[in-house]
Motif scaffolding. Structure first.
Motif: not given
Length: 766
Positions: A517-521, A538-548, A550-559, A565-566
């Protein structure tokens, strides 16, 4: 499509079905794919036993608004359909109205249809023009060519501005897009008590009578159509598209409905969100372990409001919830009619609660006149507005809820309508009922679904193929996937695996449980995007399989996944006419402009339903309106009017026959100018001059009324609006839609001119 119809008459329908998109069909077709034994080459026939289709689309309803999904509004019809059918908790829209509607009715991605932006924000990019090409035919066109009666009632909002005039063209009106009949409104919104209505392509006044409400009227017209259709044909199935104005602003609802919610929101939006979240967990519409996302920093805490702000805001939400409950009740009339006729059990009833997430366009403070606030004319609510809180929901206001109420209605997700990067903008509740075929009554389905899946689902259920050509035009393939595979298999692997989202530069990409996800502001309550390049987002990343939620941005863990995805987003964007990417584009350059070059135009009696965009552009300049009339005794009525009760202007003869002029500048100021005496029998010149103060755009000026060259009154206004409305029109001899002037209480609708002939009305720019 004529070729398809001829082929269907000559060949078994199964031959057509063999070309259906691979993987999209199920075994749930209503009947064997064959035409009736006795056929005529002059008739179209649906497959034997084909179900009726009822497609309901509400407006601006959040995921957590209905009672079936934990919401505060009681929606017993939605609930009953959920008990007899299926709830979908991972169904998605596009985050804004026109694109959702285009995608819903065509089965394509919105930019592919040319409607990648809301019609009022279209621009010259092919995917955002608002001009739907013939290569993306609607489901109504396909069904009609295969034996269905088709009717649309309510909101359309898919016709380009330059094609909305009384002379068309009408290709992109509902009756040009496959519907046999249309009764409803064209713009993004309309007054619920005094709507701007069309029957087919003809402007009409709403039915006369007290206690009118648009949604009730739409339901009555839809029921009449169903009855008349059945009286004319006992075997022909129908497709009913019922798209309400509720609960888009203006919030307008009968008072008795609002009274049911008095005091229900005094706890505020922060507490309400927690309450909705708890109910969602109890109902099981969100998985165990779902996290409640925090309030955006741009929205205030409820406890930071003053007592006056709290009372005012709570009243806004009371009416908002009542509007949803009232809308649901009108849908119930359609259900009751189907049951009375014995057709309910073989009706595929698709009820989508919202064309996007709840709207935050009412701003931080909420508003009695949200369009004025959105366009920068109206100030934030203060003592004057707080004193009018009991008028909220009535015809006297054009109100909208605070942005934070919208956020609460989207529980448990982030953000709201227009924010396509996050689920608060795109996740909507949906129920599908088909009693004869859905066995898992009350079941929950969590496969990924998108609004472009609905058309393929309908075709799959009916048992007909998506045509290769329609009226000789080669068709774009549908992007959606039939959801019928989920009807009786809750564990079926999802088939819609990839989907992009984009509105105003806010964007996201979904694939196999991951979302970037990228929020343009662009804040939903602002009319512009920030001046920054897309590359700065800024691009955020969410694993919706376990995060219904969309609460936890895991972009830093999965660059690496972020980059993957981009790149996927850009691939999808290129394939679907999303490029070039921009924020909200405020320019119409490159699109047809019906007002271009129009400096002076004469209008005559009978000119009605002319869009504001088609008359000479009055914004930020001086102008004159000059009317030549010939009055008889007791002359009364409207000479010319533009806009509605919220904002607009009207030149008329009042109850005493005195020439009068009313100018409404939202809730900022209303000007009334009236001549001291009635117009005597004979010819007269009524003239209104606006002298712009200059010195920039949007400034104010002086309004002057004169009769036969003699001044009778003047007053100043502090500013000029970009437009008075996005749905009201200009007319001569009647004030269609919501009334602008101070007309007699018992006057006929629109206060039509009486005992006077209008030679012409001239609008001239100075």
């Amino acid at each position: 499509m004529r070729n398809v119809a001829k082929l269907a008459a000559m060949l078994p329908l199964v031959a057509l079905i063999s070309g259906f998109t691979a993987g999209a069909q199920t075994t749930l077709a209503a009947a064997p794919s064959s035409t009736p034994a006795a056929t005529s080459p002059y008739e179209r026939h649906a497959p034997a036993g084909a179900p009726n289709i009822v497609l309901i689309l509400l407006d601006d309803v959040g995921f957590g608004a209905t009672s079936s999904f934990g919401g505060p509004a009681q929606t017993p019809v939605f609930d009953a359909l959920a008990r007899s059918g299926l709830r979908y908790n991972r169904f998605h829209t596009t985050a804004i109205c026109s694109p959702t509607r285009a995608s819903l009715l065509t089965g394509r991605n919105p930019h592919v249809t040319g409607i990648g932006a809301v019609m009022n924000s279209s621009d010259a990019r092919p995917g955002y023009s608002g001009f739907q090409g013939k290569e993306t035919a609607t489901i109504a066109q396909i069904l009609r060519e295969n034996g269905y009666a088709t009717g649309a009632f309510g909101k359309w909002h898919q016709t380009p501005d330059w094609e909305l005039s009384p002379v068309g063209p009408f290709d992109r009106w509902p009756t040009g897009e496959g519907f046999d009949t249309f009764y409803g409104f064209q713009g993004g919104e309309t007054d619920q008590f005094e709507p701007t209505l069309y029957q087919g392509t003809t402007p009409v006044m709403r039915p006369a009578g007290d206690h009118y409400h648009l949604t009730e009227d739409l339901a009555d017209h839809a029921i009449t159509w169903m009855r008349n259709m059945r009286a004319s044909s006992t075997s022909r199935p129908f497709f009913l598209y019922f798209a309400t104005g509720g609960i888009h602003a203006p919030i307008q609802v009968p008072k008795e409905w609002a009274d049911r919610y008095r005091g229900k929101f005094d706890q505020g939006w922060d507490k309400l969100r927690e309450e909705i979240f708890a109910r969602q967990r109890r109902l099981g519409v969100i998985p165990a372990g779902t996290k409640l996302t925090p309030r955006p920093s741009e929205m205030p805490a409820w406890d930071s409001l003053s007592p006056e702000q709290k009372r005012f805001s709570a009243r806004l939400m009371e009416n908002y919830a009542a509007f949803l409950a009232h809308t649901d009740a009108q849908v119930g009339k359609l259900v009751d009619e189907l049951k009375k006729s014995g057709e309910y059990d073989n009706t595929l009833f698709i009820y989508i609660a919202g064309d996007n997430g709840a709207s935050a366009e009412g701003g931080i403070e909420g508003s009695l006149s949200y369009m004025g606030a959105l366009t920068g004319v109206s100030p934030a609510p203060g003592a004057k507005e707080f004193a009018r809180e009991e008028e909220i929901g009535s015809a006297a206001t054009y109100s909208h809820i605070n942005a934070a109420w919208a956020w609460a209605s989207n529980t448990p997700f982030q953000w709201t309508k227009t924010v396509a990067s996050h689920l608060g903008g795109t996740r909507n509740a949906m129920v599908i009922s088909w009693p004869d075929h859905i066995q898992d009554k009350g079941g929950l389905r969590s496969q990924f679904g998108h609004v472009n899946d609905i058309a393929p689902t309908i075709l799959d259920v009916v048992g007909i193929a998506a045509p290769d050509t329609v009226d000789g035009v080669k068709q774009q393939p549908m992007n959606g996937v039939s959801l019928a595979y989920t009807f009786n298999d809750k564990k079926a692997a999802e088939r819609h695996r990839t989907q992009y989202f984009e509105v105003f530069g806010n964007r996201a990409i979904y694939q196999d449980g991951w979302m970037a996800s990228a929020f343009h502001g662009r804040l939903p309550w602002r009319a512009y995007s920030p001046d920054r390049p897309m590359s700065a987002d800024k691009w955020e990343l969410y694993d919706l399989r376990s995060d219904f939620s969309q609460s936890t941005d895991v972009a830093a863990k999965h660059p690496a996944k972020v980059e993957e995805m981009k790149a996927l987003f850009m691939t999808e964007a290129a394939a679907n006419r999303v490029l070039p990417l921009k924020g909200q584009v405020m320019s119409k350059a490159g699109l047809p402009d019906p007002s271009e070059g129009r400096k002076e135009v004469d209008y005559h009696a009978g000119a009605i339903g002319i869009p504001e965009a088609a008359i000479p552009r009055l914004y930020s300049r001086s102008w004159t309106i000059r009317a030549q009339i010939d009055a008889a005794d007791q002359a009364r009525g409207v000479v010319a009017a533009l806009g509605g009760t919220d904002a607009g202007m009207s030149l008329y003869l009042n109850e005493q026959g005195r020439p009068s002029f009313t100018y409404r500048l939202f809730d900022t100021k209303t000007v009334h100018l009236t001549a001291p005496t009635a117009a005597k029998p004979g010819p007269h010149i009524l003239q209104v001059d606006f002298d712009y103060v200059g010195g920039g755009i949007g400034k104010g000026g002086t309004l002057r009324l004169s009769v036969d060259g003699q001044p009778v009154g003047s007053d100043n206004v502090p500013s000029t609006p970009i437009h008075f409305s996005i749905h009201e029109t200009f007319g001569v001899g009647i004030d269609s839609g919501a009334p602008v002037g101070r007309y007699p209480a018992r006057a006929a609708l629109g206060y039509p001119i009486e005992n006077a002939a209008i030679d012409k009305v001239t609008i001239r720019l100075r």
